[in-house]
Design a protein around this motif. Structure first.
Motif, short mmCIF file in Angstrom:
data_model
loop_
_atom_site.label_atom_id
_atom_site.label_comp_id
_atom_site.label_asym_id
_atom_site.label_seq_id
_atom_site.Cartn_x
_atom_site.Cartn_y
_atom_site.Cartn_z
N CYS B 92 61.79 79.46 130.15
CA CYS B 92 62.98 78.68 130.51
C CYS B 92 62.96 77.32 129.81
CB CYS B 92 63.00 78.48 132.03
SG CYS B 92 64.27 77.30 132.56
N PHE B 94 64.51 73.80 130.32
CA PHE B 94 65.19 73.01 131.36
C PHE B 94 65.13 71.54 130.93
CE2 PHE B 94 65.16 71.16 135.79
CZ PHE B 94 66.45 71.55 136.11
N LEU B 131 65.08 81.23 138.30
CA LEU B 131 63.70 81.46 137.82
C LEU B 131 63.07 82.64 138.55
CD1 LEU B 131 62.33 77.78 137.56
CD2 LEU B 131 63.20 79.23 135.72
N THR B 136 60.33 84.20 135.61
CA THR B 136 60.04 83.34 134.45
C THR B 136 58.55 82.94 134.44
OG1 THR B 136 62.28 82.52 134.64
CG2 THR B 136 60.77 81.20 133.32
N VAL B 139 58.17 77.22 132.10
CA VAL B 139 59.33 76.32 132.05
C VAL B 139 58.97 75.17 131.12
CG1 VAL B 139 60.82 74.73 133.34
CG2 VAL B 139 60.09 76.88 134.39
N THR B 141 60.13 71.51 130.06
CA THR B 141 61.02 70.51 130.66
C THR B 141 60.61 69.09 130.24
OG1 THR B 141 62.06 69.88 132.75
CG2 THR B 141 59.68 70.26 132.82
N VAL B 149 61.38 70.80 139.22
CA VAL B 149 60.61 72.01 138.89
C VAL B 149 59.43 72.15 139.85
CG1 VAL B 149 59.33 73.22 137.09
CG2 VAL B 149 61.30 71.81 136.46
#
Lengths: 83, 566
Positions: B92, B94, B131, B136, B139, B141, B149
């Motif tokens: 992911c 983000f 997610l 997932t 992540v 970020t 998160v």
């Protein structure tokens, strides 16, 4: 910083920043263009101001630029408090 | 002359193989979007060309050539491999519109991962839902989004690592790792994962009427559509500077904010800042943007600031304007002609279509307010709302149906093949959008055929909002519907019944608005809450949103024979 600036700044920090967000926000920090308050969230900020200061802010005066800093927001609030 | 040339001529002998040939692809070859957007452009001798002119709200600037993009995406790909990410795992992104988002997108694809971009304004519940559904693994970020998160991780058994791209000075916790894209040793050579046409590539979440958001699963072959529609609709040419306003958390921001322009070797400008009309005009002027892909909501916000402001800037570099996300009203088209001397060209497509499917093309007369005509290679029709039989009568309203088979149509919804199958009927992909077609073949948007709310060009599902509303201690029942809005086309309005002991007033309204904003996202926050004694329901107890929506739009409520008597 006057009382209105303090009140609005505190509200912005409390409502729009994460608890452990360590960014410094002052009365001149760009809120909309700086990505702290987005155009959708402006509605809740406007609602807070109207409730807190017992005013009605027309949509035309609630532009992204008018709401971009605490200083400019205070100018909008004062304009409608006078009227 | 525009890239497409004459539309009618293109229709005669169109075949997607045009795109395959230009991309050097043959059936069965390795096909990787990450490679095609960076390595291949360098191999064509354009490594030194600017790929991205980036700027943030504080005026910081960065510039990246295609060779930078190639090497830095290699660097991220190699980092993920070292982290243990396997091909097919979901990674992911983000982040705000920082360079790591754009370049990381290619990096994930290069190592064979499935990239899952999510809008960085999503809050805890929205993030968790997506997610969890995608299971997932990683992540990527920024520090500013780390708290959100972190609040989801306890409920995510599959999440192994959280990568922070600006971790300097941050106290990282267990499973959190720092990645400094430009600080890492540059990886000059990376063996790109040998994905093929049908290898999953991008997972974009989109909202429907029922249930939680669905993961629209794209494959690397989508490149074929995205490359050619970018070339012909956005008309990108070698010297263009292109600006796409869309955030890569949404499909426009990836199909036409990353894949399309870079596969065409185009230079794009990126502004990581919120909306401000003077700021936007200054950005257009400074970067001499030539092609601008925007959205009706943004255009209407610019309209509010007037044409006098436009005159203060030199925007003479602009040569082609397009718009996407919601229907572009005629007034906005006419205003753009007055303000910029150019008409915005409306483009229509969806997360599921992966590429523009109905559009106003360069050289085609623009009928203000119309969606335009089908892109070559796309068979579009107005089909009956119930039977999905094509209706060939000018002006008749039905659903927009599309014949499946173009390269970028999604292959499934993640974990939801039933929901995917329900999108097809009588051999047509049903968009859920109602429209008509005029005698000249132009499509005209009418509205959604379901309860999905299109706010500022983003689809918001009522179910997700209603579920979150029920978590508020004062709310007994709720219904979220669209309400017309002059700027955003639609906004969310919630009808709420309260539990005993609670009183509906301004304080509670603001409290609930902020509650939803913090749980889901600003987009999902009801802009108005109406406290009611009861909600209209069927005799089986199902809330009839359409009755409330019709009230908001001043439309007839339709068949209410199943409405429960109060």
């Amino acid at each position: 910083m006057d009382e209105m600036e303090r009140t609005i700044l505190d509200y912005v920090v409390k409502e729009y920043l994460e608890e452990d967000d360590d960014r410094e926000v002052t009365v001149d920090t760009p809120l909309i263009s700086g990505g702290i308050v987005d155009s959708f969230s402006m509605v809740s900020l406007k609602r807070f101001l109207e409730k807190k200061y017992q005013i009605q802010i027309p949509d035309a005066d609630a532009s992204a630029d008018a709401f971009d800093t605490v200083t400019s927001i205070c100018a909008v609030v004062r304009k409608f408090k006078r009227n | 002359m525009s890239n497409i040339g004459i539309y009618e001529e293109r229709l005669k002998d169109f075949n997607w193989s045009i795109s395959e040939r230009e991309l050097g692809y043959r059936a069965g070859d390795v096909l990787n979007i990450g490679y095609h957007c960076s390595d291949r452009i360098c191999q064509l001798g354009k490594g030194g060309k600017l790929a991205m002119l980036w700027e943030d709200h504080q005026g910081h600037e960065k510039r990246f050539t295609f060779d930078d993009i190639r090497v830095l995406s290699n660097t991220i790909a190699a980092f993920l491999v070292r982290l243990g990410v396997q091909p097919g795992e979901r990674v992911c992104l983000f982040m705000d519109r920082v360079p790591e988002l754009y370049i990381g997108f290619l990096g994930v694809l290069k190592m064979g991962g499935i990239v899952q971009p999510l809008f960085s304004a999503f809050r805890e519940d929205s993030l968790l839902t997506r997610l969890k559904d995608a299971a997932t693994s990683v992540v990527i970020t920024q520090r500013k989004h780390l708290p959100v998160v972190r609040r989801t991780r306890e409920n995510l058994t599959s999440l192994r690592s959280i990568v922070v791209v600006d971790a300097e000075g941050a106290q990282l916790k267990d499973k959190e790792v720092a990645l400094s894209m430009e600080g890492e040793p540059r990886v000059e050579t990376f063996v790109v994962f040998p994905s093929t046409a049908e290898t999953p590539s991008v997972l974009h979440y989109t909202s429907g009427t029922t249930g939680q958001p669905k993961g629209a699963q794209h494959v690397h072959y989508s490149l074929i559509s995205q490359y050619l529609t970018t070339k012909w609709v956005l008309d990108l040419q070698p010297d263009d500077i292109y600006w796409c306003n869309a955030d890569p958390g949404w499909v426009t921001g990836t199909s036409y904010g990353i894949i399309g322009p870079w596969a065409n070797g185009a230079t794009q400008a990126v502004l990581d800042a919120g909306f401000s009309a003077p700021r936007w005009y200054a950005f257009l002027q400074k970067n001499k943007v030539t092609v601008w892909y925007s959205a009706p909501t943004a255009i209407r916000l610019l309209m509010r600031e007037g044409t006098e402001l436009v005159r203060q800037y030199d925007l003479s570099s602009l040569r082609h304007l397009c718009s996407v996300g919601e229907p572009l009203n005629a007034e906005a088209v006419l205003w753009s002609k007055e303000a910029f001397g150019l008409a915005f060209h409306d483009t229509y497509w969806q997360t599921e279509t992966g590429c523009i499917v109905v559009t106003n093309l360069p050289g085609m007369p623009v009928k203000p307010g119309s969606m335009g005509k089908p892109f070559p290679g796309i068979t579009a029709a107005i089909v009956d709302l119930k039977t999905a039989e094509p209706i060939d009568k000018p002006g008749a309203v039905g659903l927009i149906g599309l014949k499946p088979g173009w390269p970028s149509i999604i292959r499934t919804y993640w974990n939801n093949p039933t929901g995917y199958a329900a999108k097809f009927k009588n051999g047509w992909y049903l968009t859920g959008d109602r429209a008509s077609k005029d005698r000249d073949g132009y499509f005209w948007f009418v509205g959604r055929d379901d309860d999905v709310i299109n706010t500022g060009g983003h689809l918001v599902g009522p179910f997700e909002i209603e579920s979150a509303l029920l978590e508020h201690p004062a709310v007994a029942e709720s219904a979220a519907v669209a309400k017309p809005d002059p700027t955003n086309m639609e906004v969310v309005k919630a009808f709420v019944t309260l539990k005993p002991g609670h009183e509906g007033n301004d304080d509670l309204e603001l409290e609930i608005m902020n509650f939803i904003r913090k749980r889901l996202s600003p987009l999902a926050m009801p802009q108005e809450i109406e406290f009611v004694a009861s909600l209209p329901k069927t005799r089986s107890g199902k809330i009839m949103r359409r009755v409330l929506r019709a009230q908001e739009f001043g439309e007839p409520v339709g068949d209410i024979s199943t409405l429960m008597d109060e």
